[in-house]
Write an enzyme that holds these catalytic residues in place. Sequence first.
Site, PDB file in Angstrom:
ATOM      1  N   GLY A  84       0.817  -1.204   0.000  1.00 27.55           N
ATOM      2  CA  GLY A  84       0.000   0.000   0.000  1.00 27.55           C
ATOM      3  C   GLY A  84       0.848   1.250   0.000  1.00 27.55           C
ATOM      4  N   GLY A  85       0.387   2.260   0.753  1.00 32.81           N
ATOM      5  CA  GLY A  85       1.100   3.533   0.809  1.00 32.81           C
ATOM      6  C   GLY A  85       2.525   3.411   1.303  1.00 32.81           C
ATOM      7  N   GLY A  89      18.890  11.203 -33.295  1.00 28.52           N
ATOM      8  CA  GLY A  89      18.647  11.809 -31.990  1.00 28.52           C
ATOM      9  C   GLY A  89      19.246  11.016 -30.852  1.00 28.52           C
ATOM     10  CB  ALA A  90      19.843   7.395 -30.347  1.00 27.81           C
TER      11      ALA A  90
END
Length: 517
Positions: A172-173, A407-408
């Site tokens: 959970g949290g 772009g890589a």
Amino acid sequence: MAISKKLADELEQRRAIALAGGGQKKADERHAKGRLTARERLDALFSKGTFQEFGLHAKHRTRHFGMDKKDIPTDGVVVGTGFVDGRPVAAFSQDFGVVGGSLGEIHSKKICHTLDHAVKAGIPVIGFNDSGGARIQEGVGSLAGYGQVFYRNVQLSGVVPQISIIAGPCAGGAAYSPALTDFIIMTRENAQMFICGPEVIRSVTGEVTTMDEIGSAKAHASISGNIHFIAESDEHAIALAHRLLSFLPSNNMQDPPHKVEPDLSVVDIPALDEIVPEDPKAPFDVREVIKLLADDADFLEVQELFAQNIVIGFGRIGGIVVGFVGNQPTVKAGTLDIDASDKAARFVRFCNVYNIPIVTLVDVPGFLPGVKQEQQGIIRHGAKMLFAYASATVPKITVIMRKAYGGAYLAMCSEDMGADRVIAWPTAEIAVMGAEGAANILYRKEIKEAEDPVAKSKELIAEYREEFATPYLAAGELMAHDVIQPRETRSAVALSLRGLMSKRETRPPKKHGNIPL
């Protein structure tokens, strides 16, 4: 006034109760499963006799749903400081043997006190997470406690290293606190981490799953990427924490624990000449390059099982601690995809905040093509790498081993993205796109009209490589600062690192940049 025997006896009795935790029976149950108790974990973490505990006598006193009838020694968490390899470290260890290690008001205050002390003292924090979750008897107060811990995790981020060890349930949290720290180590057995368990998922969505699929160390290491290391036992987890700390400074104002040699050893590594295959499409293992560059082949890989098309981790070159980032040609040809971009970007940002130089090893044909990649935001995720490298002010050295396309090429810390030193091997190809694709676009008509289109295509591809993708063209335009034999790489990098140790670079004044999350 002398301490009376009665007062002395009372103190020892109270200490004994607190130190006993959940009692011998629960300790025996843990040992039977191969697990350590909360205190045994801290004893194994710290050098003998150096642990100083905070809040030994702290425990919840407010009456909530019958909790006044329960004795909760140390309120289910042991906290304090000690020394690891001669350096002070703060730590907390949740005690599952005491009301399931559940978090309540005092429990959270003790953890917060430890985190506050760590940031004031400028020392790392290690947290052992082993808890059943919020103490529901304390109502919303336990949720407030989690919020207070989360807030401090964020305040400490980039100030002191934070390492989480998941050694039991973390549900959970509660899972968000480790997620806010720098590194997560999780034991293979007896540990689970999840937001919603299998039963909740089935009842809400109808999906049938198992804990192994969603909450195990294997799932988090290889699929979700939530954790960085898998440990085979509590002892192994602690050993990994020790090794990780050996590469990290105590805080963001210090340099990493370099072991600089008085006389730098400048020698060639002939084995590097044999790494790159003659066939430009044949893969090679970038880990072999890293081990040949690193002192004594000592390399601590981070997130080894996640996004394996990129390799990250720590080592030393000439005694200087560095963070390695390298494309892995053996997986997806070394392309950058969403997960690889996230993995590399976060590591680069970690290295930057803790003054760790970055060595980037490039063999990248581009970003991974695909409908799912586009729809899931490869543009946004790829931009994280551009942002991380461009904003980093630590020494940055880039070695272009083979392909560096499109772009890589920029995303792998090109000269234009702020690399202080770019070294290319003779096998490097720096271009807008791969030679085959580019030649087929530029010379489409010639290939189509040739008597032997296949032979003509091969001829023009070779011509394109020679004319447009050669490392000497890049070096001529200062996109690469030198072209060297692979065997010379360790010496070149070591000398560059030594010369960049005094690097000072600033960015425009601002609260922080807005990284494309």
